[in-house]
Design a protein around this motif. Structure first.
Motif, mmCIF file in Angstrom:
data_model
loop_
_atom_site.group_PDB
_atom_site.id
_atom_site.type_symbol
_atom_site.label_atom_id
_atom_site.label_comp_id
_atom_site.label_asym_id
_atom_site.label_seq_id
_atom_site.Cartn_x
_atom_site.Cartn_y
_atom_site.Cartn_z
ATOM 1 N N ASP A 20 -7.623 -8.959 11.407
ATOM 2 C CA ASP A 20 -6.533 -8.262 12.063
ATOM 3 C C ASP A 20 -5.277 -8.820 11.564
ATOM 4 N N ALA A 21 -5.281 -10.221 11.299
ATOM 5 C CA ALA A 21 -3.849 -10.748 10.664
ATOM 6 C C ALA A 21 -3.571 -10.389 9.247
ATOM 7 N N MET A 22 -4.892 -9.912 8.359
ATOM 8 C CA MET A 22 -4.577 -9.372 7.176
ATOM 9 C C MET A 22 -4.053 -8.104 7.587
ATOM 10 N N THR A 23 -4.756 -7.268 8.211
ATOM 11 C CA THR A 23 -4.219 -6.100 8.531
ATOM 12 C C THR A 23 -2.854 -5.928 8.869
ATOM 13 N N LEU A 24 -2.610 -6.813 9.564
ATOM 14 C CA LEU A 24 -0.879 -6.909 10.201
ATOM 15 C C LEU A 24 -0.244 -7.070 8.656
ATOM 16 N N ALA A 25 -0.523 -7.768 7.905
ATOM 17 C CA ALA A 25 0.088 -8.101 6.642
ATOM 18 C C ALA A 25 0.315 -6.727 5.765
ATOM 19 N N THR A 55 4.162 -3.989 5.612
ATOM 20 C CA THR A 55 4.945 -3.708 4.414
ATOM 21 C C THR A 55 4.356 -2.575 3.594
ATOM 22 N N HIS A 56 3.363 -1.758 3.963
ATOM 23 C CA HIS A 56 3.090 -0.544 3.465
ATOM 24 C C HIS A 56 4.031 0.588 3.077
ATOM 25 N N PRO A 57 4.011 0.903 2.045
ATOM 26 C CA PRO A 57 4.979 1.930 1.619
ATOM 27 C C PRO A 57 5.079 3.289 2.511
ATOM 28 N N ARG A 58 4.033 3.462 2.932
ATOM 29 C CA ARG A 58 3.834 4.872 3.777
ATOM 30 C C ARG A 58 3.862 4.455 5.170
ATOM 31 N N VAL A 59 3.839 3.438 5.754
ATOM 32 C CA VAL A 59 3.670 3.150 7.079
ATOM 33 C C VAL A 59 4.913 2.559 7.623
ATOM 34 N N TYR A 60 5.300 2.976 8.966
ATOM 35 C CA TYR A 60 6.343 2.260 9.467
ATOM 36 C C TYR A 60 5.776 1.498 10.695
ATOM 37 N N LEU A 61 5.499 0.416 10.772
ATOM 38 C CA LEU A 61 4.897 -0.304 11.813
ATOM 39 C C LEU A 61 6.023 -0.713 12.774
ATOM 40 N N VAL A 62 6.170 0.020 13.870
ATOM 41 C CA VAL A 62 7.212 -0.102 14.947
ATOM 42 C C VAL A 62 6.862 -1.170 15.859
ATOM 43 N N ARG A 68 0.955 -7.425 -6.581
ATOM 44 C CA ARG A 68 1.176 -8.231 -5.353
ATOM 45 C C ARG A 68 2.762 -8.754 -5.399
ATOM 46 N N ASN A 69 3.156 -8.993 -6.474
ATOM 47 C CA ASN A 69 4.684 -9.357 -6.522
ATOM 48 C C ASN A 69 5.761 -8.389 -6.062
ATOM 49 N N HIS A 70 5.240 -7.290 -6.138
ATOM 50 C CA HIS A 70 5.943 -5.996 -5.557
ATOM 51 C C HIS A 70 5.987 -5.747 -3.927
ATOM 52 N N ASN A 71 5.061 -6.416 -3.402
ATOM 53 C CA ASN A 71 4.982 -6.178 -1.924
ATOM 54 C C ASN A 71 4.520 -7.638 -1.275
ATOM 55 N N LYS A 72 5.317 -8.095 -0.183
ATOM 56 C CA LYS A 72 5.239 -9.263 0.474
ATOM 57 C C LYS A 72 4.083 -9.305 1.274
ATOM 58 N N GLY A 73 3.567 -8.226 1.780
ATOM 59 C CA GLY A 73 2.339 -8.002 2.660
ATOM 60 C C GLY A 73 0.967 -8.179 1.570
ATOM 61 N N LEU A 74 1.043 -7.545 0.758
ATOM 62 C CA LEU A 74 0.080 -7.525 -0.411
ATOM 63 C C LEU A 74 -0.215 -9.145 -0.895
ATOM 64 N N ASP A 75 0.896 -9.608 -1.108
ATOM 65 C CA ASP A 75 1.127 -11.209 -1.682
ATOM 66 C C ASP A 75 0.283 -12.191 -0.635
ATOM 67 N N LEU A 76 0.872 -12.012 0.557
ATOM 68 C CA LEU A 76 0.252 -12.931 1.568
ATOM 69 C C LEU A 76 -1.337 -12.487 1.780
ATOM 70 N N PHE A 77 -1.437 -11.356 1.839
ATOM 71 C CA PHE A 77 -3.216 -10.919 1.785
ATOM 72 C C PHE A 77 -3.987 -11.721 0.853
#
Length: 217
Positions: free
Chosen positions: A18-23, A27-34, A208-217
């Motif tokens: 779940d923590a990985m999913t959150l990351a 930051t996903h370009p198609r998702v707005y996590l509210v 990964r360097n273009h997306n902080k969530g992917l980098d953290l994952f």
């Protein structure tokens, strides 16, 4: 400008997924996590989730908490080693209030659940619910999955208990019976069959360097 799909994520911290999913979601370009809600919602869990979101520059995401029955620690050593130090924190509101606020802002928002269904059921009891729900849980048995695609430990099974749905089976039974526009289950054997190899990881390195969530994952 590309449309982003509004999401609410209801999660737990027993396992890393779940923590990985959150990351990724944050930051996903198609998702707005509210917003995010946490089950059961202990202060250590809220602090952990807040640390992830702060690391990803998503302090705008509101965090709701369920109703923990004790002060027992619920954030594992893995999580602490992964994200580094963090402090216990208070939620921005109850899980129900945060989800209801998201629905008022975005009626077409999608609910994604990775935990026992206690928080979503509490929302349903308040008189509202999401029209689109993706749920991690359930099981696709031999009557659905071809033999060549079955994991050995699930071969021969038509049913199998799953952690998330059995965390609150009465809530699960009720929420699966209500009419909504779209409801999808990501079944236990599908999740367990996912393979992420070193080759897969190396393939993602250039991005990964273009997306902080992917980098953290």
């Amino acid at each position: 400008m590309q449309y982003k799909i509004p999401f609410h994520f209801d999660m737990e911290t027993a396992d890393p997924d779940d923590a990985m999913t959150l990351a990724i979601l944050a930051t996903h370009p198609r998702v707005y996590l509210v917003s995010v809600s946490v089950h059961p919602g202990g202060k250590d869990q809220i602090g952990f989730v807040r640390k992830i979101l702060n690391t990803l520059d998503r302090e705008d995401i509101r965090i709701g908490a369920g109703t923990p029955k004790s002060d027992a620690p619920r954030v594992s050593v893995f999580h602490r080693d992964w994200i580094g130090g963090f402090k216990d924190s208070e939620a921005d509101g109850s899980a129900v209030d945060i989800m209801a606020e998201t629905l008022r802002q975005f009626q077409d928002s999608t609910l994604l659940t990775g935990a026992a269904l206690t928080n979503p059921y509490a929302l349903y009891e308040s008189g509202i619910f999401f029209d689109r729900w993706f749920c991690q849980g359930g099981f696709a048995g031999d009557n659905i999955v071809p033999k060549e695609h079955r994991l050995e430990k699930f071969d021969g099974k038509m049913t199998c208990a799953t952690f998330n749905l059995n965390g609150n089976p009465l809530a699960a039974e009720k929420l699966f019976s209500i009419p909504i526009k779209e409801r999808r289950l990501i079944s236990k054997n599908v999740c367990h069959a996912a393979v992420f190899t070193k080759t897969d990881a190396e393939m993602l390195i250039p991005f990964r360097n273009h997306n902080k969530g992917l980098d953290l994952f």
